[in-house]
Design a protein around this motif. Structure first.
Motif, PDB file in Angstrom:
ATOM      1  N   ARG A  21       0.844  -1.198   0.000  1.00 38.98           N
ATOM      2  CA  ARG A  21       0.000   0.000   0.000  1.00 38.98           C
ATOM      3  C   ARG A  21       0.878   1.246   0.000  1.00 38.98           C
ATOM      4  O   ARG A  21       1.952   1.259   0.598  1.00 38.98           O
ATOM      5  N   GLY A  22       0.394   2.299  -0.642  1.00 35.89           N
ATOM      6  CA  GLY A  22       1.063   3.597  -0.578  1.00 35.89           C
ATOM      7  C   GLY A  22       2.546   3.508  -0.875  1.00 35.89           C
ATOM      8  O   GLY A  22       2.963   2.933  -1.876  1.00 35.89           O
ATOM      9  N   LYS A  23       3.344   4.063   0.040  1.00 30.62           N
ATOM     10  CA  LYS A  23       4.807   4.138  -0.148  1.00 30.62           C
ATOM     11  C   LYS A  23       5.451   2.774  -0.344  1.00 30.62           C
ATOM     12  O   LYS A  23       6.487   2.659  -0.985  1.00 30.62           O
ATOM     13  N   GLU A  24       4.863   1.732   0.247  1.00 31.22           N
ATOM     14  CA  GLU A  24       5.460   0.391   0.149  1.00 31.22           C
ATOM     15  C   GLU A  24       5.601  -0.068  -1.297  1.00 31.22           C
ATOM     16  O   GLU A  24       6.422  -0.924  -1.606  1.00 31.22           O
ATOM     17  N   LEU A  25       4.765   0.482  -2.184  1.00 24.74           N
ATOM     18  CA  LEU A  25       4.818   0.053  -3.593  1.00 24.74           C
ATOM     19  C   LEU A  25       6.194   0.303  -4.220  1.00 24.74           C
ATOM     20  O   LEU A  25       6.564  -0.333  -5.202  1.00 24.74           O
ATOM     21  N   GLY A  26       6.928   1.251  -3.665  1.00 28.68           N
ATOM     22  CA  GLY A  26       8.226   1.594  -4.252  1.00 28.68           C
ATOM     23  C   GLY A  26       9.375   0.718  -3.799  1.00 28.68           C
ATOM     24  O   GLY A  26      10.496   0.854  -4.297  1.00 28.68           O
ATOM     25  N   ASP A  27       9.118  -0.207  -2.876  1.00 24.52           N
ATOM     26  CA  ASP A  27      10.210  -1.018  -2.328  1.00 24.52           C
ATOM     27  C   ASP A  27      10.258  -2.397  -2.992  1.00 24.52           C
ATOM     28  O   ASP A  27       9.407  -3.251  -2.741  1.00 24.52           O
ATOM     29  N   LEU A  28      11.268  -2.600  -3.821  1.00 23.52           N
ATOM     30  CA  LEU A  28      11.356  -3.866  -4.565  1.00 23.52           C
ATOM     31  C   LEU A  28      12.171  -4.933  -3.825  1.00 23.52           C
ATOM     32  O   LEU A  28      12.342  -6.036  -4.335  1.00 23.52           O
ATOM     33  N   GLY A  29      12.688  -4.622  -2.655  1.00 24.57           N
ATOM     34  CA  GLY A  29      13.449  -5.614  -1.880  1.00 24.57           C
ATOM     35  C   GLY A  29      14.618  -6.177  -2.684  1.00 24.57           C
ATOM     36  O   GLY A  29      14.746  -7.398  -2.849  1.00 24.57           O
ATOM     37  N   ILE A  30      15.471  -5.287  -3.159  1.00 18.24           N
ATOM     38  CA  ILE A  30      16.508  -5.708  -4.121  1.00 18.24           C
ATOM     39  C   ILE A  30      17.715  -6.357  -3.450  1.00 18.24           C
ATOM     40  O   ILE A  30      18.266  -5.830  -2.480  1.00 18.24           O
ATOM     41  N   ILE A  31      18.130  -7.501  -3.993  1.00 17.52           N
ATOM     42  CA  ILE A  31      19.445  -8.084  -3.672  1.00 17.52           C
ATOM     43  C   ILE A  31      20.320  -7.768  -4.886  1.00 17.52           C
ATOM     44  O   ILE A  31      20.081  -8.292  -5.977  1.00 17.52           O
ATOM     45  N   PRO A  32      21.323  -6.882  -4.734  1.00 17.62           N
ATOM     46  CA  PRO A  32      22.051  -6.413  -5.928  1.00 17.62           C
ATOM     47  C   PRO A  32      22.766  -7.525  -6.702  1.00 17.62           C
ATOM     48  O   PRO A  32      22.846  -7.481  -7.924  1.00 17.62           O
ATOM     49  N   GLN A 303      -0.729   8.068  -2.944  1.00 18.85           N
ATOM     50  CA  GLN A 303      -0.456   9.013  -1.825  1.00 18.85           C
ATOM     51  C   GLN A 303      -1.404   8.790  -0.649  1.00 18.85           C
ATOM     52  O   GLN A 303      -1.045   8.984   0.497  1.00 18.85           O
ATOM     53  N   GLU A 304      -2.613   8.371  -0.945  1.00 15.54           N
ATOM     54  CA  GLU A 304      -3.599   8.149   0.119  1.00 15.54           C
ATOM     55  C   GLU A 304      -3.493   6.747   0.720  1.00 15.54           C
ATOM     56  O   GLU A 304      -4.371   6.312   1.455  1.00 15.54           O
ATOM     57  N   GLY A 305      -2.414   6.017   0.340  1.00 15.20           N
ATOM     58  CA  GLY A 305      -2.156   4.720   0.965  1.00 15.20           C
ATOM     59  C   GLY A 305      -2.853   3.539   0.302  1.00 15.20           C
ATOM     60  O   GLY A 305      -2.996   2.476   0.905  1.00 15.20           O
ATOM     61  N   GLY A 306      -3.278   3.700  -0.960  1.00 14.46           N
ATOM     62  CA  GLY A 306      -4.034   2.640  -1.641  1.00 14.46           C
ATOM     63  C   GLY A 306      -3.182   1.456  -2.070  1.00 14.46           C
ATOM     64  O   GLY A 306      -1.979   1.558  -2.271  1.00 14.46           O
ATOM     65  N   ALA A 307      -3.837   0.308  -2.169  1.00 14.84           N
ATOM     66  CA  ALA A 307      -3.204  -0.917  -2.692  1.00 14.84           C
ATOM     67  C   ALA A 307      -3.535  -0.986  -4.176  1.00 14.84           C
ATOM     68  O   ALA A 307      -4.676  -1.282  -4.557  1.00 14.84           O
ATOM     69  N   LEU A 308      -2.539  -0.702  -5.004  1.00 12.43           N
ATOM     70  CA  LEU A 308      -2.771  -0.557  -6.445  1.00 12.43           C
ATOM     71  C   LEU A 308      -2.218  -1.745  -7.219  1.00 12.43           C
ATOM     72  O   LEU A 308      -1.076  -2.148  -7.012  1.00 12.43           O
ATOM     73  N   ALA A 309      -3.025  -2.277  -8.129  1.00 14.06           N
ATOM     74  CA  ALA A 309      -2.549  -3.321  -9.044  1.00 14.06           C
ATOM     75  C   ALA A 309      -2.692  -2.806 -10.476  1.00 14.06           C
ATOM     76  O   ALA A 309      -3.459  -1.871 -10.740  1.00 14.06           O
ATOM     77  N   LEU A 310      -1.943  -3.442 -11.359  1.00 12.89           N
ATOM     78  CA  LEU A 310      -1.857  -2.994 -12.759  1.00 12.89           C
ATOM     79  C   LEU A 310      -2.078  -4.205 -13.664  1.00 12.89           C
ATOM     80  O   LEU A 310      -1.483  -5.254 -13.431  1.00 12.89           O
ATOM     81  N   ALA A 340       9.379   1.334 -10.186  1.00 15.12           N
ATOM     82  CA  ALA A 340       9.299   0.364  -9.074  1.00 15.12           C
ATOM     83  C   ALA A 340       7.846   0.130  -8.659  1.00 15.12           C
ATOM     84  O   ALA A 340       7.420  -1.008  -8.436  1.00 15.12           O
ATOM     85  N   GLU A 341       7.063   1.208  -8.580  1.00 16.91           N
ATOM     86  CA  GLU A 341       5.645   1.042  -8.204  1.00 16.91           C
ATOM     87  C   GLU A 341       4.901   0.199  -9.234  1.00 16.91           C
ATOM     88  O   GLU A 341       4.066  -0.650  -8.875  1.00 16.91           O
ATOM     89  N   ALA A 342       5.217   0.438 -10.498  1.00 17.14           N
ATOM     90  CA  ALA A 342       4.526  -0.320 -11.559  1.00 17.14           C
ATOM     91  C   ALA A 342       4.882  -1.803 -11.483  1.00 17.14           C
ATOM     92  O   ALA A 342       4.025  -2.673 -11.699  1.00 17.14           O
ATOM     93  N   ILE A 343       6.136  -2.107 -11.151  1.00 16.00           N
ATOM     94  CA  ILE A 343       6.560  -3.519 -11.039  1.00 16.00           C
ATOM     95  C   ILE A 343       5.826  -4.194  -9.876  1.00 16.00           C
ATOM     96  O   ILE A 343       5.326  -5.318  -9.995  1.00 16.00           O
ATOM     97  N   THR A 344       5.718  -3.498  -8.752  1.00 14.55           N
ATOM     98  CA  THR A 344       4.985  -4.055  -7.603  1.00 14.55           C
ATOM     99  C   THR A 344       3.516  -4.279  -7.966  1.00 14.55           C
ATOM    100  O   THR A 344       2.920  -5.321  -7.644  1.00 14.55           O
ATOM    101  N   ALA A 345       2.938  -3.294  -8.656  1.00 17.47           N
ATOM    102  CA  ALA A 345       1.517  -3.393  -9.028  1.00 17.47           C
ATOM    103  C   ALA A 345       1.274  -4.533 -10.008  1.00 17.47           C
ATOM    104  O   ALA A 345       0.173  -5.086 -10.070  1.00 17.47           O
TER     105      ALA A 345
END
Ligand code: NIG
Length: 401
Positions: A21-32, A303-310, A340-345
């Motif tokens: 949700r929201g900001k979490e969408l930008g975190d891809l948990g990357i192992i380089p 921004q309002e904390g939504g859980a977004l899928a694509l 990053a958000e689009a990949i999570t979605a």
């Protein structure tokens, strides 16, 4: 036998099996730079140091991106015929809803679907699923909705089941039994609730139920009537606010719908209400790309904390594409998502919409649906237009291509 993919930039998206949700969408948990070990169709280990059995098959990723397979959570990929003449009309300025009102649009595809056999529908869907898989989609939702009577809706659902059985990925069927109507809406809805829904439930007990809330399609009252009954046994989803905001969003939230899809015409108030609810929002930006250049205000929703899928919304009328990379590229350009958000979605959040917690992330115990890109930087997924960024697909632990 096990499979080790090593020397990869891994997008794990692994922070638990729940929608981001929201900001979490930008975190891809990357192992380089790390490796993923797969055995018996599942992920065994993922990290920067992974031990593998001596006989494991090895893929050297050479620093390229390894990520979960795409989960395309909204498609109408089972259809017959084509809508090319109608598309030319649209190019000349005739609106989608006017074509629908005159008996074209969804009704044109209904006619073609009724004329097709179950076997023909399954074969054409199977072809589309093959193309999707090569472009990285390992789980796809496919809706019925072009039957408009019990016999033909059942034919579609059986065709979807048949195509699914021949495909290495996972197909989640949805009964879109409120897509359009014939005759009087009230009488039609009565028939769907009384006859069609029980028939569907008998053969497909866990299936999600969907409707299209729009002028010229189903009214809010009609959708609510169907959902009040359906939600006792089925997850519910709804197409809402594609062209007109009719007031379906608050009802969908009240009814605990799993998702509200489209949202191009939603009011700010409804987007905020949805974002702050457990119901996911699903954006379908290839629809705006193909039809009328209108897109969901996704930035506000995030921004309002939504859980977004694509999703692609693959269908012959409003979104003739099977490509999740194109959906990502479009969402970034026109909906304001970051790559990053689009990949999570397009992965873990798509899985959440389908109620699937065993995919969309790279973590031990998850289904081994993985894609290895040609690229070393995941932003290329959003940057490139029209190519196939996927080098290798691993689906249920099997190397496909
Ligand atoms: O989500 N708008 C309703 N359903 C599809 C279009 C189906 C069609 O036009 O055949 C959509 O855009």
């Amino acid at each position: 036998m096990s499979l080790l993919i090593r020397n990869a930039r891994i997008l794990t998206l692994a922070q638990g099996a729940r929608p981001r949700r929201g900001k979490e969408l930008g975190d891809l948990g990357i192992i380089p730079s790390g490796a993923v070990l797969v055995a018996d169709g599942k992920i065994v280990a993922a990290g920067d140091k992974v031990e593998a059995p001596a006989d494991a098959e090895i893929i050297d990723a050479q620093g390229r991106v390894l990520m979960p397979g795409f989960v395309d959570c909204h498609t109408h990929a089972c259809w017959a015929g084509d809508r090319l003449d109608e598309w030319e009309m649209k190019l000349r300025g005739v609106p989608y809803l006017e074509i629908l009102k005159k008996g074209g649009g969804i009704h044109a595809t209904v006619k073609a679907v009724r004329e097709a056999t179950q076997k023909q529908l399954a074969a054409s869907l199977r072809d589309r699923l093959g193309v999707m898989l090569r472009e990285g989609t390992t789980t796809v939702e496919v809706k019925s909705g072009y039957g408009l009577n019990t016999e033909n809706e059942m034919k579609m659902l059986r065709a979807i089941r048949r195509a699914a059985a021949e495909w290495p990925g996972t197909v989640a069927a949805t009964a879109l039994i409120g897509h359009a109507f014939e005759g009087e809406l009230e009488e039609y809805v009565r028939m769907v609730v009384k006859d069609m829904l029980p028939e569907v439930a008998k053969e497909f007990p866990d299936i999600a139920v969907d409707a299209y809330c729009e002028e010229g399609a189903w009214s809010v009252e009609a959708c609510v009537r169907l959902f009040e009954k359906a939600r006792k046994h089925h997850p519910i989803r709804v197409h809402a606010d594609q062209f007109n905001s009719l007031g379906m969003v608050p009802e969908a939230v009240r009814l605990h719908a799993r998702s509200v899809d489209h949202l191009e015409a939603s009011t700010k108030k409804d987007l905020i209400l949805l974002a702050q609810s457990p119901t996911c929002g699903v954006i379908l930006p290839c629809t705006g790309l193909h039809t009328d250049q209108r897109f969901t205000r996704s930035r506000l929703f995030i921004q309002e904390g939504g859980a977004l899928a694509l999703a692609t919304n693959c269908n012959p009328g409003t979104s003739p594409t099977h490509s999740m990379p194109l959906a990502i590229a479009t969402a970034v350009r026109f909906c304001g998502l970051t790559p990053a958000e689009a990949i999570t979605a397009a992965t873990v959040n798509g899985a959440a919409v389908l109620g699937l917690t065993d995919r969309g992330t790279i973590a031990p115990g998850q289904r081994a649906d993985l894609i290895l890109l040609h690229h070393k930087d995941e932003r290329t997924l959003a940057y490139e237009l029209g190519g196939n960024p996927v080098d290798t697909v691993i689906c249920g632990g099997q190397k496909i291509a």
